[in-house]
Write an enzyme that holds these catalytic residues in place. Structure first.
Site, PDB file in Angstrom:
ATOM      1  N   GLY A  98     -10.058 -48.247  44.126  1.00 10.46           N
ATOM      2  CA  GLY A  98      -8.874 -48.578  43.333  1.00 10.46           C
ATOM      3  C   GLY A  98      -8.939 -49.837  42.487  1.00 10.46           C
ATOM      4  O   GLY A  98      -8.314 -49.912  41.430  1.00 10.46           O
ATOM      5  N   GLU A 158      -8.268 -56.904  45.336  1.00  7.26           N
ATOM      6  CA  GLU A 158      -7.657 -55.643  45.752  1.00  7.26           C
ATOM      7  C   GLU A 158      -6.712 -55.153  44.666  1.00  7.26           C
ATOM      8  O   GLU A 158      -6.095 -55.963  43.966  1.00  7.26           O
ATOM      9  CB  GLU A 158      -6.842 -55.855  47.041  1.00  7.26           C
ATOM     10  CG  GLU A 158      -7.612 -55.654  48.323  1.00  7.26           C
ATOM     11  CD  GLU A 158      -7.752 -54.185  48.712  1.00  7.26           C
ATOM     12  OE1 GLU A 158      -7.652 -53.305  47.829  1.00  7.26           O
ATOM     13  OE2 GLU A 158      -7.978 -53.924  49.906  1.00  7.26           O
ATOM     14  N   ASP A 159      -6.589 -53.847  44.531  1.00 10.72           N
ATOM     15  CA  ASP A 159      -5.578 -53.280  43.648  1.00 10.72           C
ATOM     16  C   ASP A 159      -4.203 -53.440  44.281  1.00 10.72           C
ATOM     17  O   ASP A 159      -3.243 -53.832  43.642  1.00 10.72           O
ATOM     18  CB  ASP A 159      -5.873 -51.790  43.365  1.00 10.72           C
ATOM     19  CG  ASP A 159      -6.251 -51.020  44.625  1.00 10.72           C
ATOM     20  OD1 ASP A 159      -6.383 -51.634  45.701  1.00 10.72           O
ATOM     21  OD2 ASP A 159      -6.411 -49.794  44.535  1.00 10.72           O
ATOM     22  N   ASP A 164      -1.262 -52.997  51.188  1.00 10.27           N
ATOM     23  CA  ASP A 164      -0.187 -52.204  51.782  1.00 10.27           C
ATOM     24  C   ASP A 164      -0.040 -52.661  53.241  1.00 10.27           C
ATOM     25  O   ASP A 164       0.553 -53.705  53.500  1.00 10.27           O
ATOM     26  CB  ASP A 164      -0.586 -50.729  51.628  1.00 10.27           C
ATOM     27  CG  ASP A 164       0.480 -49.749  52.048  1.00 10.27           C
ATOM     28  OD1 ASP A 164       1.646 -49.967  51.717  1.00 10.27           O
ATOM     29  OD2 ASP A 164       0.139 -48.749  52.707  1.00 10.27           O
ATOM     30  N   LYS A 172       2.743 -55.153  48.964  1.00  8.77           N
ATOM     31  CA  LYS A 172       3.939 -54.571  49.580  1.00  8.77           C
ATOM     32  C   LYS A 172       4.245 -55.325  50.872  1.00  8.77           C
ATOM     33  O   LYS A 172       3.784 -54.950  51.947  1.00  8.77           O
ATOM     34  CB  LYS A 172       3.687 -53.100  49.936  1.00  8.77           C
ATOM     35  CG  LYS A 172       3.469 -52.162  48.767  1.00  8.77           C
ATOM     36  CD  LYS A 172       3.260 -50.739  49.289  1.00  8.77           C
ATOM     37  CE  LYS A 172       2.940 -49.768  48.199  1.00  8.77           C
ATOM     38  NZ  LYS A 172       2.567 -48.438  48.720  1.00  8.77           N
ATOM     39  N   PHE A 220       5.323 -45.585  46.483  1.00  8.52           N
ATOM     40  CA  PHE A 220       3.981 -45.108  46.140  1.00  8.52           C
ATOM     41  C   PHE A 220       3.784 -45.215  44.630  1.00  8.52           C
ATOM     42  O   PHE A 220       4.570 -44.687  43.853  1.00  8.52           O
ATOM     43  CB  PHE A 220       3.792 -43.660  46.603  1.00  8.52           C
ATOM     44  CG  PHE A 220       2.410 -43.154  46.336  1.00  8.52           C
ATOM     45  CD1 PHE A 220       1.359 -43.498  47.175  1.00  8.52           C
ATOM     46  CD2 PHE A 220       2.151 -42.346  45.235  1.00  8.52           C
ATOM     47  CE1 PHE A 220       0.070 -43.045  46.926  1.00  8.52           C
ATOM     48  CE2 PHE A 220       0.855 -41.893  44.978  1.00  8.52           C
ATOM     49  CZ  PHE A 220      -0.182 -42.246  45.824  1.00  8.52           C
ATOM     50  N   ASP A 247      -4.799 -43.955  42.381  1.00  5.50           N
ATOM     51  CA  ASP A 247      -4.725 -42.502  42.144  1.00  5.50           C
ATOM     52  C   ASP A 247      -3.670 -41.816  42.994  1.00  5.50           C
ATOM     53  O   ASP A 247      -3.208 -42.331  44.019  1.00  5.50           O
ATOM     54  CB  ASP A 247      -6.081 -41.860  42.433  1.00  5.50           C
ATOM     55  CG  ASP A 247      -6.337 -41.712  43.929  1.00  5.50           C
ATOM     56  OD1 ASP A 247      -6.191 -42.725  44.653  1.00  5.50           O
ATOM     57  OD2 ASP A 247      -6.653 -40.600  44.375  1.00  5.50           O
ATOM     58  N   ARG A 258      -5.906 -42.486  37.759  1.00  9.11           N
ATOM     59  CA  ARG A 258      -6.611 -43.779  37.782  1.00  9.11           C
ATOM     60  C   ARG A 258      -6.791 -44.346  36.366  1.00  9.11           C
ATOM     61  O   ARG A 258      -6.891 -45.549  36.176  1.00  9.11           O
ATOM     62  CB  ARG A 258      -8.004 -43.633  38.409  1.00  9.11           C
ATOM     63  CG  ARG A 258      -8.000 -43.416  39.899  1.00  9.11           C
ATOM     64  CD  ARG A 258      -9.381 -43.705  40.468  1.00  9.11           C
ATOM     65  NE  ARG A 258      -9.607 -43.101  41.772  1.00  9.11           N
ATOM     66  CZ  ARG A 258      -9.266 -43.664  42.930  1.00  9.11           C
ATOM     67  NH1 ARG A 258      -8.655 -44.825  42.954  1.00  9.11           N
ATOM     68  NH2 ARG A 258      -9.527 -43.050  44.063  1.00  9.11           N
TER      69      ARG A 258
HETATM   70  P1  5GP Z   1      -4.004 -51.010  53.286  1.00  6.20           P
HETATM   71  O1  5GP Z   1      -5.315 -51.036  54.035  1.00  6.20           O
HETATM   72  O2  5GP Z   1      -3.546 -52.382  52.846  1.00  6.20           O
HETATM   73  O3  5GP Z   1      -2.931 -50.285  54.065  1.00  6.20           O
HETATM   74  O4  5GP Z   1      -4.163 -50.095  52.012  1.00  6.20           O
HETATM   75  C1  5GP Z   1      -5.130 -50.295  51.120  1.00  6.20           C
HETATM   76  C2  5GP Z   1      -5.385 -49.070  50.275  1.00  6.20           C
HETATM   77  O5  5GP Z   1      -4.423 -48.025  50.406  1.00  6.20           O
HETATM   78  C3  5GP Z   1      -5.322 -49.478  48.817  1.00  6.20           C
HETATM   79  O6  5GP Z   1      -6.516 -50.099  48.404  1.00  6.20           O
HETATM   80  C4  5GP Z   1      -5.031 -48.158  48.155  1.00  6.20           C
HETATM   81  O7  5GP Z   1      -6.220 -47.459  47.938  1.00  6.20           O
HETATM   82  C5  5GP Z   1      -4.178 -47.411  49.163  1.00  6.20           C
HETATM   83  N1  5GP Z   1      -2.738 -47.516  48.789  1.00  6.20           N
HETATM   84  C6  5GP Z   1      -1.800 -48.254  49.394  1.00  6.20           C
HETATM   85  N2  5GP Z   1      -0.608 -48.135  48.763  1.00  6.20           N
HETATM   86  C7  5GP Z   1      -0.817 -47.305  47.720  1.00  6.20           C
HETATM   87  C8  5GP Z   1       0.038 -46.804  46.663  1.00  6.20           C
HETATM   88  O8  5GP Z   1       1.243 -47.092  46.546  1.00  6.20           O
HETATM   89  N3  5GP Z   1      -0.558 -45.973  45.765  1.00  6.20           N
HETATM   90  C9  5GP Z   1      -1.869 -45.616  45.830  1.00  6.20           C
HETATM   91  N4  5GP Z   1      -2.332 -44.805  44.885  1.00  6.20           N
HETATM   92  N5  5GP Z   1      -2.697 -46.081  46.802  1.00  6.20           N
HETATM   93  C10 5GP Z   1      -2.177 -46.918  47.736  1.00  6.20           C
END
Ligand code: 5GP
Length: 179
Positions: free
Chosen positions: A48, A102-103, A106, A134, A155, A162, A168
């Site tokens: 991402g 990071e993009d 979450d 978030k 989301f 994506d 993307r």
């Molecule tokens: P984490 O490990 O912090 O829970 O999540 C990291 C990954 O989950 C991000 O790098 C991304 O790929 C995916 N992700 C989390 N939230 C979103 C969202 O709102 N949209 C999308 N497309 N991917 C997300």
């Protein structure tokens, strides 16, 4: 407001490309000032973050390195067990000032995993630069130093993120258009 279809679902503009570019410039300026006289190693987490990383890195005016890492997750011998494997780090991490790109952050589980590995490899400092954060979903305590924009638990797609492989390549960030 622009409405687009991705895999038969309607999405509407949430963060414009202009706003993204502004966040990116602001963050880069802050990093340039905080890391003056240092040579940070940026680690961009695939998939991402590749677009954000490319935009952010071009605004960094420090001598710096960048590498792209990926967390490959596979099931262990016990089917409930998930094993994470970090691929793509070829640099020596010991003593380096790391900035994780990071993009979106979450739950923070990805960060937790990365932090533990980087600490084990004796990084000097570890900071996080994320376009989106978030806080409501965040489960860990690692400080998220550089945040482009804080968003609620929604989301989003676009600008590297994506939905089922779609979206993307969009320049802006979109959210589901619920009726
Ligand atoms: P984490 O490990 O912090 O829970 O999540 C990291 C990954 O989950 C991000 O790098 C991304 O790929 C995916 N992700 C989390 N939230 C979103 C969202 O709102 N949209 C999308 N497309 N991917 C997300």
């Amino acid at each position: 407001m622009e409405i687009i279809q991705l895999n038969n679902k309607p999405f509407k503009t949430y963060i414009s490309s202009i706003e993204i570019a502004e966040s990116c410039t602001k963050m880069a300026n802050q990093i340039n000032s905080d890391y003056k006289n240092k040579r940070p190693l940026f680690l961009a987490v695939l998939n991402g973050s590749f677009i954000f990383a490319a935009d952010l890195f071009r605004k960094i005016n420090l001598p710096s390195d960048i590498s792209f890492v990926k967390i490959a997750s596979y099931s262990g011998t016990n089917s409930t067990e998930k094993i994470n494997n970090l691929i793509g780090i070829n640099e020596n991490i010991e003593g380096r000032d790391i900035i994780i790109i990071e993009d979106i952050v979450d739950t923070g589980n990805t960060l937790h995993y990365l932090f533990e590995i980087l600490k084990e490899k004796k990084a000097n400092t570890i900071q996080i630069a994320t376009l989106l954060f978030k806080p409501e979903a965040y489960k860990w305590n690692y400080p998220v130093q550089y945040v482009g924009k804080t968003i609620p638990n929604v989301f989003v797609v676009g600008y590297g993120l994506d939905y089922d492989g779609f979206g993307r390549n969009l320049n802006s960030i979109y959210i589901l258009n619920e009726k």
